[in-house]
Design a protein around this motif. Structure first.
Motif, mmCIF file in Angstrom:
data_model
loop_
_atom_site.group_PDB
_atom_site.id
_atom_site.type_symbol
_atom_site.label_atom_id
_atom_site.label_comp_id
_atom_site.label_asym_id
_atom_site.label_seq_id
_atom_site.Cartn_x
_atom_site.Cartn_y
_atom_site.Cartn_z
ATOM 1 N N ILE A 6 42.005 -7.400 28.819
ATOM 2 C CA ILE A 6 43.436 -7.259 28.522
ATOM 3 C C ILE A 6 43.861 -8.278 27.450
ATOM 4 C CG2 ILE A 6 45.750 -7.617 29.545
ATOM 5 C CD1 ILE A 6 44.764 -5.885 31.897
ATOM 6 N N TYR A 7 43.368 -9.532 27.579
ATOM 7 C CA TYR A 7 43.675 -10.545 26.541
ATOM 8 C C TYR A 7 43.156 -10.078 25.189
ATOM 9 C CZ TYR A 7 45.042 -14.214 29.854
ATOM 10 O OH TYR A 7 45.687 -14.959 30.801
ATOM 11 N N ILE A 9 42.522 -7.037 24.097
ATOM 12 C CA ILE A 9 43.279 -5.904 23.544
ATOM 13 C C ILE A 9 44.651 -6.376 23.045
ATOM 14 C CG2 ILE A 9 44.350 -3.658 24.105
ATOM 15 C CD1 ILE A 9 41.958 -3.243 26.079
ATOM 16 N N LYS A 10 45.265 -7.317 23.806
ATOM 17 C CA LYS A 10 46.567 -7.847 23.366
ATOM 18 C C LYS A 10 46.411 -8.559 22.019
ATOM 19 C CE LYS A 10 49.288 -8.273 27.532
ATOM 20 N NZ LYS A 10 49.502 -9.087 28.720
ATOM 21 N N ALA A 11 45.275 -9.246 21.848
ATOM 22 C CA ALA A 11 45.078 -10.026 20.622
ATOM 23 C C ALA A 11 44.708 -9.143 19.430
ATOM 24 C CB ALA A 11 43.993 -11.077 20.855
ATOM 25 N N THR A 12 43.875 -8.126 19.658
ATOM 26 C CA THR A 12 43.307 -7.396 18.505
ATOM 27 C C THR A 12 43.715 -5.935 18.453
ATOM 28 O OG1 THR A 12 41.336 -6.740 19.719
ATOM 29 C CG2 THR A 12 41.223 -8.859 18.567
ATOM 30 N N GLY A 13 44.379 -5.445 19.485
ATOM 31 C CA GLY A 13 44.705 -4.017 19.538
ATOM 32 C C GLY A 13 43.624 -3.271 20.300
ATOM 33 N N PRO A 14 43.794 -1.952 20.480
ATOM 34 C CA PRO A 14 42.843 -1.159 21.262
ATOM 35 C C PRO A 14 41.404 -1.343 20.774
ATOM 36 C CG PRO A 14 44.757 0.147 20.637
ATOM 37 C CD PRO A 14 44.901 -1.163 19.941
ATOM 38 N N ILE A 15 40.442 -1.315 21.701
ATOM 39 C CA ILE A 15 39.029 -1.546 21.339
ATOM 40 C C ILE A 15 38.237 -0.241 21.442
ATOM 41 C CG2 ILE A 15 39.004 -3.997 21.963
ATOM 42 C CD1 ILE A 15 37.721 -3.211 24.653
ATOM 43 N N THR A 16 37.112 -0.180 20.732
ATOM 44 C CA THR A 16 36.272 1.033 20.801
ATOM 45 C C THR A 16 35.571 1.077 22.162
ATOM 46 O OG1 THR A 16 34.316 -0.075 19.939
ATOM 47 C CG2 THR A 16 35.803 0.917 18.302
ATOM 48 N N VAL A 17 35.097 2.255 22.532
ATOM 49 C CA VAL A 17 34.346 2.389 23.794
ATOM 50 C C VAL A 17 33.071 1.559 23.706
ATOM 51 C CG1 VAL A 17 33.115 4.036 25.280
ATOM 52 C CG2 VAL A 17 35.346 4.648 24.320
ATOM 53 N N ALA A 18 32.484 1.482 22.487
ATOM 54 C CA ALA A 18 31.246 0.699 22.313
ATOM 55 C C ALA A 18 31.510 -0.785 22.593
ATOM 56 C CB ALA A 18 30.696 0.892 20.906
ATOM 57 N N ILE A 196 40.190 2.224 23.757
ATOM 58 C CA ILE A 196 40.683 1.815 25.078
ATOM 59 C C ILE A 196 41.858 0.843 24.871
ATOM 60 C CG2 ILE A 196 40.081 0.570 27.201
ATOM 61 C CD1 ILE A 196 37.251 1.912 26.813
ATOM 62 N N ASP A 197 42.956 1.150 25.550
ATOM 63 C CA ASP A 197 44.189 0.392 25.380
ATOM 64 C C ASP A 197 44.754 0.039 26.773
ATOM 65 O OD1 ASP A 197 46.347 -0.764 24.192
ATOM 66 O OD2 ASP A 197 47.239 1.096 23.420
ATOM 67 N N ILE A 198 45.788 -0.812 26.788
ATOM 68 C CA ILE A 198 46.459 -1.128 28.063
ATOM 69 C C ILE A 198 47.475 -0.017 28.337
ATOM 70 C CG2 ILE A 198 47.888 -2.836 29.266
ATOM 71 C CD1 ILE A 198 46.803 -4.838 27.029
ATOM 72 N N ASP A 199 47.527 0.416 29.587
ATOM 73 C CA ASP A 199 48.474 1.472 29.966
ATOM 74 C C ASP A 199 49.908 0.906 29.875
ATOM 75 O OD1 ASP A 199 50.023 3.342 31.298
ATOM 76 O OD2 ASP A 199 48.384 3.904 32.652
ATOM 77 N N PRO A 200 50.786 1.498 29.075
ATOM 78 C CA PRO A 200 52.136 0.918 28.940
ATOM 79 C C PRO A 200 52.943 0.981 30.252
ATOM 80 C CG PRO A 200 51.979 3.009 27.751
ATOM 81 C CD PRO A 200 50.616 2.713 28.272
ATOM 82 N N ASP A 204 48.219 -3.874 34.301
ATOM 83 C CA ASP A 204 46.818 -4.258 34.507
ATOM 84 C C ASP A 204 45.914 -3.033 34.616
ATOM 85 O OD1 ASP A 204 47.726 -3.336 36.876
ATOM 86 O OD2 ASP A 204 46.941 -4.989 38.101
ATOM 87 N N LYS A 205 46.298 -1.966 33.919
ATOM 88 C CA LYS A 205 45.485 -0.748 33.942
ATOM 89 C C LYS A 205 45.108 -0.389 32.501
ATOM 90 C CE LYS A 205 45.522 3.674 36.275
ATOM 91 N NZ LYS A 205 45.908 4.761 35.413
ATOM 92 N N LEU A 206 43.885 0.135 32.354
ATOM 93 C CA LEU A 206 43.434 0.543 31.020
ATOM 94 C C LEU A 206 43.522 2.068 30.898
ATOM 95 C CD1 LEU A 206 40.284 -1.766 30.800
ATOM 96 C CD2 LEU A 206 42.521 -2.135 29.737
ATOM 97 N N ARG A 207 43.622 2.546 29.652
ATOM 98 C CA ARG A 207 43.639 4.001 29.455
ATOM 99 C C ARG A 207 42.993 4.325 28.101
ATOM 100 N NH1 ARG A 207 49.266 5.990 26.763
ATOM 101 N NH2 ARG A 207 49.282 4.381 25.180
ATOM 102 N N PHE A 208 42.561 5.579 27.963
ATOM 103 C CA PHE A 208 41.996 6.035 26.691
ATOM 104 C C PHE A 208 43.125 6.460 25.764
ATOM 105 C CE2 PHE A 208 38.291 7.065 29.506
ATOM 106 C CZ PHE A 208 37.371 6.265 28.859
ATOM 107 N N VAL A 209 42.971 6.141 24.463
ATOM 108 C CA VAL A 209 43.913 6.648 23.446
ATOM 109 C C VAL A 209 43.068 7.104 22.248
ATOM 110 C CG1 VAL A 209 45.862 5.155 24.070
ATOM 111 C CG2 VAL A 209 44.165 4.314 22.429
ATOM 112 N N LEU A 210 43.681 7.822 21.321
ATOM 113 C CA LEU A 210 42.959 8.198 20.102
ATOM 114 C C LEU A 210 43.397 7.297 18.957
ATOM 115 C CD1 LEU A 210 42.887 12.106 20.004
ATOM 116 C CD2 LEU A 210 41.058 10.533 20.672
ATOM 117 N N ALA A 211 42.445 6.888 18.122
ATOM 118 C CA ALA A 211 42.776 6.054 16.955
ATOM 119 C C ALA A 211 43.702 6.853 16.033
ATOM 120 C CB ALA A 211 41.499 5.673 16.222
#
Ligand code: SAH
Length: 398
Positions: A6-7, A9-18, A196-200, A204-211
């Motif tokens: 979560i830290y 993703i907050k710092a860099t934005g959504p991350i790749t699945v890899a 992968i992003d934080i669920d708005p 404290d939940k993650l969710r899939f999004v599209l770039a």
């Protein structure tokens, strides 16, 4: 691990699945593989070598058969990628000892590529002679050195690049499926990477999004791709290229066994915890994450430097290697309940509904191994003399 992600993703934005897979599985501080023993009945998943000793024994025969077919080199390295608890190499080494008369003048060494400290310790317990202390050097490319129970030198590395480039047989069983994949979805605007992003709604939940736009890993998608969802594994490509270069240069072979497909499947990313499917985004770090291996991609990455064989189903490979004969020999020597255990193990690894058809074998070999260019022409025949590769055809001893 969830807090760390979560830290990030907050710092860099959504991350790749890899990036997610890499962090969750092999983060040096908290990675799933780094500090636990996840294999076996009490763990999260079980593998063929942990189920039946025959599996490793037949692989040992495969390496000896290839060593014989390619001129009985004076020395070889056995290199295993992701050796788990060390059981597979242990079973192979038992066969090498039993066939000591065949291998007697051959200088063998064992090289294990393992990212997990915990599993490296378990491998050392399984494989090494207790009376000879292990040499450890945390900062060096060879993290640990020792001697096996049969007196063979054994070394540990974190990276294949660090393994000496000698004549080698490489083995990767259930290794490629844990390497990080990028996922892509076809949209009306073109391919978009799944992130992968934080669920708005729930912090404290993650969710899939599209770039929102194109991402660098898109170069790995084939131009004529017909599927609408694909997974690509650049790290697998790098490892296959390294193996191919090595085999083309010094000979030897690589044997890869895993679940997978021929570039036909779409969404195969999943988690396992306590032998059950587990949501990949829930409680990261507590479950194994895996994706099916795309064998057509591995073949492309070998790039003609070496020849490839397979994938062929595990059931067929083991049958060709003589599993039924080996089972009979062991059954004749055993009493109950060992007989029951042998039969159950055989069923698990051979039954098409269980592991028999889900797992595949794939090999990389020097071109001359299949076309016989390095062998003298047989005087009476116009064809070069090459013996079939065991497992992919029936085993024949010359
Ligand atoms: N081959 C074993 C274990 C399979 S589990 C068996 O069949 O029983 C996957 C193995 O790969 C584990 O040993 C894990 O620690 C190791 N591993 C995972 N990622 C790795 C990486 N990037 N480099 C080296 N080893 C890795």
């Amino acid at each position: 691990m969830l807090r760390h992600l979560i830290y990030k993703i907050k710092a860099t934005g959504p991350i790749t699945v890899a990036e997610y897979m890499k962090e969750v599985l092999t983060n040096p501080a908290k990675g799933y593989y780094v500090y636990r023993d996840m294999l076996g009945e009490k763990g999260d998943f079980i593998t063929s070598p942990e189920i039946s000793q025959i599996f490793g024994e037949l692989l040992g025969i495969w390496f000896i058969s290839e060593w014989m077919a390619t001129g009985k080199n004076a020395a070889f390295q056995l290199v295993e990628l992701g050796p788990g608890r060390g059981t597979l190499t242990g079973d192979i080494l038992r066969v090498f000892s039993q066939l000591g008369s065949v291998l007697k003048n051959c200088d063998i060494s064992i090289h294990l590529v393992e990212v997990s400290e915990k599993l490296s310790e378990i491998q050392a317990l399984t494989l090494t002679e207790e009376k000879i202390p292990l040499e450890r050097s945390a900062g060096s490319p060879v993290c640990m050195r020792g001697v096996t129970k049969a007196g063979i030198p054994i070394s540990w590395y974190r990276d294949l690049q660090d393994v000496p480039k000698g004549y080698s047989f490489y083995l990767a069983h259930e290794f490629f499926d844990v390497l990080p994949v990028h996922k892509f979805q076809k949209t009306p605007q073109g391919w978009r990477e799944v992130l992968i992003d934080i669920d708005p709604q729930v912090s404290d939940k993650l969710r899939f999004v599209l770039a929102p736009g194109v991402t660098p890993a898109e170069v790995f998608i084939q131009r004529d791709e017909m599927r609408d969802h694909v997974e690509v594994c650049p790290e697998a490509g790098v490892i296959i290229q390294e193996l191919s270069q090595r085999i083309a240069l010094t000979g030897g072979a690589a044997l890869i066994a895993d679940y997978g497909h021929e570039g036909t499947k779409t969404d195969t990313f999943r988690g396992f915890c306590g032998h059950k499917l587990h949501d990949v985004l829930t409680a990261p770090g507590t479950a194994d994450l895996t994706a099916d291996v795309d064998f057509s991609y591995l073949r492309r990455m070998a790039g003609g430097q070496v020849a490839s064989l397979g994938p062929i189903k595990q059931q067929m490979f083991l049958k060709n290697m003589g599993i039924d004969v080996r089972l009979k020999v062991l059954l004749d020597k055993s009493d109950e309940p060992a007989r029951q255990q042998l039969l159950q193990g055989y069923d698990m690894i051979m039954n098409p509904q269980k592991m028999g058809e889900r797992f595949n074998f794939f090999a990389l070999l020097p071109h001359q191994r299949l076309h016989g260019r390095s062998h003298p022409m047989d005087a009476c025949q116009s064809k070069p003399s090459v013996s079939p590769v065991a497992g992919f055809g029936e085993l024949t001893w010359r």
